[in-house]
Design a protein around this motif. Sequence first.
Motif, PDB file in Angstrom:
ATOM      1  N   ILE A  34     -13.586 -43.518  -7.622  1.00  0.00           N
ATOM      2  CA  ILE A  34     -12.807 -42.434  -8.221  1.00  0.00           C
ATOM      3  C   ILE A  34     -11.311 -42.748  -8.150  1.00  0.00           C
ATOM      4  O   ILE A  34     -10.576 -42.552  -9.121  1.00  0.00           O
ATOM      5  CB  ILE A  34     -13.126 -41.090  -7.533  1.00  0.00           C
ATOM      6  CG1 ILE A  34     -14.551 -40.651  -7.899  1.00  0.00           C
ATOM      7  CG2 ILE A  34     -12.112 -40.017  -7.917  1.00  0.00           C
ATOM      8  CD1 ILE A  34     -15.050 -39.462  -7.114  1.00  0.00           C
ATOM      9  N   MET A  35     -10.852 -43.244  -7.009  1.00  0.00           N
ATOM     10  CA  MET A  35      -9.428 -43.546  -6.871  1.00  0.00           C
ATOM     11  C   MET A  35      -9.009 -44.723  -7.747  1.00  0.00           C
ATOM     12  O   MET A  35      -7.918 -44.716  -8.314  1.00  0.00           O
ATOM     13  CB  MET A  35      -9.089 -43.756  -5.401  1.00  0.00           C
ATOM     14  CG  MET A  35      -9.209 -42.438  -4.627  1.00  0.00           C
ATOM     15  SD  MET A  35      -8.863 -42.568  -2.879  1.00  0.00           S
ATOM     16  CE  MET A  35      -7.094 -42.629  -2.906  1.00  0.00           C
ATOM     17  N   ALA A  36      -9.895 -45.719  -7.904  1.00  0.00           N
ATOM     18  CA  ALA A  36      -9.587 -46.848  -8.792  1.00  0.00           C
ATOM     19  C   ALA A  36      -9.502 -46.375 -10.243  1.00  0.00           C
ATOM     20  O   ALA A  36      -8.615 -46.803 -10.995  1.00  0.00           O
ATOM     21  CB  ALA A  36     -10.647 -47.938  -8.646  1.00  0.00           C
ATOM     22  N   GLU A  37     -10.401 -45.489 -10.650  1.00  0.00           N
ATOM     23  CA  GLU A  37     -10.354 -44.937 -12.001  1.00  0.00           C
ATOM     24  C   GLU A  37      -9.056 -44.158 -12.222  1.00  0.00           C
ATOM     25  O   GLU A  37      -8.418 -44.280 -13.266  1.00  0.00           O
ATOM     26  CB  GLU A  37     -11.563 -44.035 -12.256  1.00  0.00           C
ATOM     27  CG  GLU A  37     -12.859 -44.802 -12.373  1.00  0.00           C
ATOM     28  CD  GLU A  37     -14.087 -43.904 -12.380  1.00  0.00           C
ATOM     29  OE1 GLU A  37     -13.959 -42.677 -12.147  1.00  0.00           O
ATOM     30  OE2 GLU A  37     -15.188 -44.438 -12.602  1.00  0.00           O
ATOM     31  N   ARG A  38      -8.653 -43.398 -11.240  1.00  0.00           N
ATOM     32  CA  ARG A  38      -7.417 -42.614 -11.356  1.00  0.00           C
ATOM     33  C   ARG A  38      -6.204 -43.526 -11.502  1.00  0.00           C
ATOM     34  O   ARG A  38      -5.331 -43.295 -12.319  1.00  0.00           O
ATOM     35  CB  ARG A  38      -7.287 -41.705 -10.128  1.00  0.00           C
ATOM     36  CG  ARG A  38      -6.005 -40.875 -10.048  1.00  0.00           C
ATOM     37  CD  ARG A  38      -5.804 -39.894 -11.204  1.00  0.00           C
ATOM     38  NE  ARG A  38      -6.751 -38.825 -11.256  1.00  0.00           N
ATOM     39  CZ  ARG A  38      -6.559 -37.608 -10.786  1.00  0.00           C
ATOM     40  NH1 ARG A  38      -5.427 -37.301 -10.212  1.00  0.00           N
ATOM     41  NH2 ARG A  38      -7.489 -36.693 -10.914  1.00  0.00           N
ATOM     42  N   ASN A  43      -9.835 -40.428 -15.712  1.00  0.00           N
ATOM     43  CA  ASN A  43     -10.375 -39.369 -14.854  1.00  0.00           C
ATOM     44  C   ASN A  43     -11.784 -39.060 -15.328  1.00  0.00           C
ATOM     45  O   ASN A  43     -11.989 -38.170 -16.143  1.00  0.00           O
ATOM     46  CB  ASN A  43      -9.493 -38.125 -14.919  1.00  0.00           C
ATOM     47  CG  ASN A  43      -8.088 -38.408 -14.438  1.00  0.00           C
ATOM     48  OD1 ASN A  43      -7.908 -39.053 -13.415  1.00  0.00           O
ATOM     49  ND2 ASN A  43      -7.108 -37.945 -15.173  1.00  0.00           N
ATOM     50  N   LEU A  44     -12.743 -39.805 -14.843  1.00  0.00           N
ATOM     51  CA  LEU A  44     -14.106 -39.687 -15.341  1.00  0.00           C
ATOM     52  C   LEU A  44     -14.941 -38.651 -14.605  1.00  0.00           C
ATOM     53  O   LEU A  44     -15.892 -38.128 -15.155  1.00  0.00           O
ATOM     54  CB  LEU A  44     -14.793 -41.049 -15.289  1.00  0.00           C
ATOM     55  CG  LEU A  44     -14.090 -42.154 -16.087  1.00  0.00           C
ATOM     56  CD1 LEU A  44     -14.836 -43.464 -15.938  1.00  0.00           C
ATOM     57  CD2 LEU A  44     -13.972 -41.767 -17.548  1.00  0.00           C
ATOM     58  N   ALA A  45     -14.614 -38.348 -13.365  1.00  0.00           N
ATOM     59  CA  ALA A  45     -15.408 -37.397 -12.577  1.00  0.00           C
ATOM     60  C   ALA A  45     -14.863 -35.983 -12.747  1.00  0.00           C
ATOM     61  O   ALA A  45     -13.691 -35.729 -12.505  1.00  0.00           O
ATOM     62  CB  ALA A  45     -15.394 -37.797 -11.111  1.00  0.00           C
ATOM     63  N   LEU A  58      -9.493 -37.121  -0.899  1.00  0.00           N
ATOM     64  CA  LEU A  58      -9.152 -36.823  -2.295  1.00  0.00           C
ATOM     65  C   LEU A  58      -8.061 -35.767  -2.407  1.00  0.00           C
ATOM     66  O   LEU A  58      -7.214 -35.836  -3.279  1.00  0.00           O
ATOM     67  CB  LEU A  58     -10.386 -36.355  -3.058  1.00  0.00           C
ATOM     68  CG  LEU A  58     -11.418 -37.408  -3.403  1.00  0.00           C
ATOM     69  CD1 LEU A  58     -12.612 -36.767  -4.084  1.00  0.00           C
ATOM     70  CD2 LEU A  58     -10.830 -38.487  -4.283  1.00  0.00           C
ATOM     71  N   HIS A  59      -8.087 -34.781  -1.532  1.00  0.00           N
ATOM     72  CA  HIS A  59      -7.127 -33.685  -1.649  1.00  0.00           C
ATOM     73  C   HIS A  59      -5.819 -33.974  -0.927  1.00  0.00           C
ATOM     74  O   HIS A  59      -4.742 -33.906  -1.519  1.00  0.00           O
ATOM     75  CB  HIS A  59      -7.730 -32.395  -1.112  1.00  0.00           C
ATOM     76  CG  HIS A  59      -6.772 -31.254  -1.109  1.00  0.00           C
ATOM     77  ND1 HIS A  59      -6.153 -30.796  -2.262  1.00  0.00           N
ATOM     78  CD2 HIS A  59      -6.286 -30.492  -0.120  1.00  0.00           C
ATOM     79  CE1 HIS A  59      -5.351 -29.807  -1.958  1.00  0.00           C
ATOM     80  NE2 HIS A  59      -5.408 -29.598  -0.657  1.00  0.00           N
ATOM     81  N   GLN A  60      -5.894 -34.301   0.329  1.00  0.00           N
ATOM     82  CA  GLN A  60      -4.673 -34.435   1.120  1.00  0.00           C
ATOM     83  C   GLN A  60      -3.932 -35.736   0.847  1.00  0.00           C
ATOM     84  O   GLN A  60      -2.709 -35.754   0.764  1.00  0.00           O
ATOM     85  CB  GLN A  60      -5.002 -34.300   2.606  1.00  0.00           C
ATOM     86  CG  GLN A  60      -5.467 -32.898   2.949  1.00  0.00           C
ATOM     87  CD  GLN A  60      -5.969 -32.773   4.384  1.00  0.00           C
ATOM     88  OE1 GLN A  60      -6.285 -33.756   5.043  1.00  0.00           O
ATOM     89  NE2 GLN A  60      -6.055 -31.546   4.860  1.00  0.00           N
ATOM     90  N   GLN A  61      -4.665 -36.825   0.694  1.00  0.00           N
ATOM     91  CA  GLN A  61      -3.993 -38.105   0.487  1.00  0.00           C
ATOM     92  C   GLN A  61      -3.707 -38.383  -0.985  1.00  0.00           C
ATOM     93  O   GLN A  61      -2.621 -38.827  -1.335  1.00  0.00           O
ATOM     94  CB  GLN A  61      -4.822 -39.245   1.075  1.00  0.00           C
ATOM     95  CG  GLN A  61      -4.913 -39.197   2.581  1.00  0.00           C
ATOM     96  CD  GLN A  61      -5.797 -40.301   3.140  1.00  0.00           C
ATOM     97  OE1 GLN A  61      -6.119 -41.258   2.453  1.00  0.00           O
ATOM     98  NE2 GLN A  61      -6.210 -40.151   4.381  1.00  0.00           N
ATOM     99  N   ALA A  62      -4.666 -38.124  -1.842  1.00  0.00           N
ATOM    100  CA  ALA A  62      -4.522 -38.492  -3.251  1.00  0.00           C
ATOM    101  C   ALA A  62      -4.101 -37.329  -4.152  1.00  0.00           C
ATOM    102  O   ALA A  62      -3.762 -37.545  -5.306  1.00  0.00           O
ATOM    103  CB  ALA A  62      -5.822 -39.097  -3.763  1.00  0.00           C
ATOM    104  N   LYS A  63      -4.156 -36.105  -3.644  1.00  0.00           N
ATOM    105  CA  LYS A  63      -3.782 -34.916  -4.438  1.00  0.00           C
ATOM    106  C   LYS A  63      -4.533 -34.880  -5.767  1.00  0.00           C
ATOM    107  O   LYS A  63      -3.958 -34.653  -6.819  1.00  0.00           O
ATOM    108  CB  LYS A  63      -2.276 -34.863  -4.691  1.00  0.00           C
ATOM    109  CG  LYS A  63      -1.434 -34.957  -3.443  1.00  0.00           C
ATOM    110  CD  LYS A  63      -1.603 -33.741  -2.582  1.00  0.00           C
ATOM    111  CE  LYS A  63      -0.668 -33.814  -1.382  1.00  0.00           C
ATOM    112  NZ  LYS A  63      -1.187 -33.174  -0.218  1.00  0.00           N
ATOM    113  N   MET A  64      -5.855 -35.104  -5.694  1.00  0.00           N
ATOM    114  CA  MET A  64      -6.657 -35.225  -6.908  1.00  0.00           C
ATOM    115  C   MET A  64      -7.504 -33.993  -7.237  1.00  0.00           C
ATOM    116  O   MET A  64      -8.101 -33.954  -8.300  1.00  0.00           O
ATOM    117  CB  MET A  64      -7.580 -36.443  -6.798  1.00  0.00           C
ATOM    118  CG  MET A  64      -6.836 -37.756  -6.798  1.00  0.00           C
ATOM    119  SD  MET A  64      -7.896 -39.180  -6.507  1.00  0.00           S
ATOM    120  CE  MET A  64      -8.964 -39.134  -7.909  1.00  0.00           C
TER     121      MET A  64
END
Length: 115
Positions: A34-38, A43-45, A58-64
């Motif tokens: 997911i992070m590689a796609e971002r 944004n496939l998921a 996903l939330h705290q580190q990547a803000k996704m």
Amino acid sequence: MYRYGKVLDVFRSDYPEIRPFLLAGTGAQIITKIMAERRAGRNLADVIGLGSSNYRILHQQAKMLEPIQPALMLPEVIDETRWFGGKHRYLDPDGKYVFAYLANASYAQLITTRL
């Protein structure tokens, strides 16, 4: 077949216009994908099911993550009085990104107790 395969089959028959796919793997493998796609601008998921520590990444580190409340549609889901304790529960400190639930379609996580 992965244990969620039957759930997806029912979903596909109920909503043929939506084409879900299942990405199986460990939480770390799915997060990496997911992070590689971002990073690649894709944004496939739209919906994911992971353990709480992976959501924190996903939330705290990547803000996704986006707040989940706007995605809730069914009246029996929106009505918090129908939930245990009369409210929705979230795993994130903001109380809006990581929805907590007691049970899911996975037979491996079904817990019963004897009284």
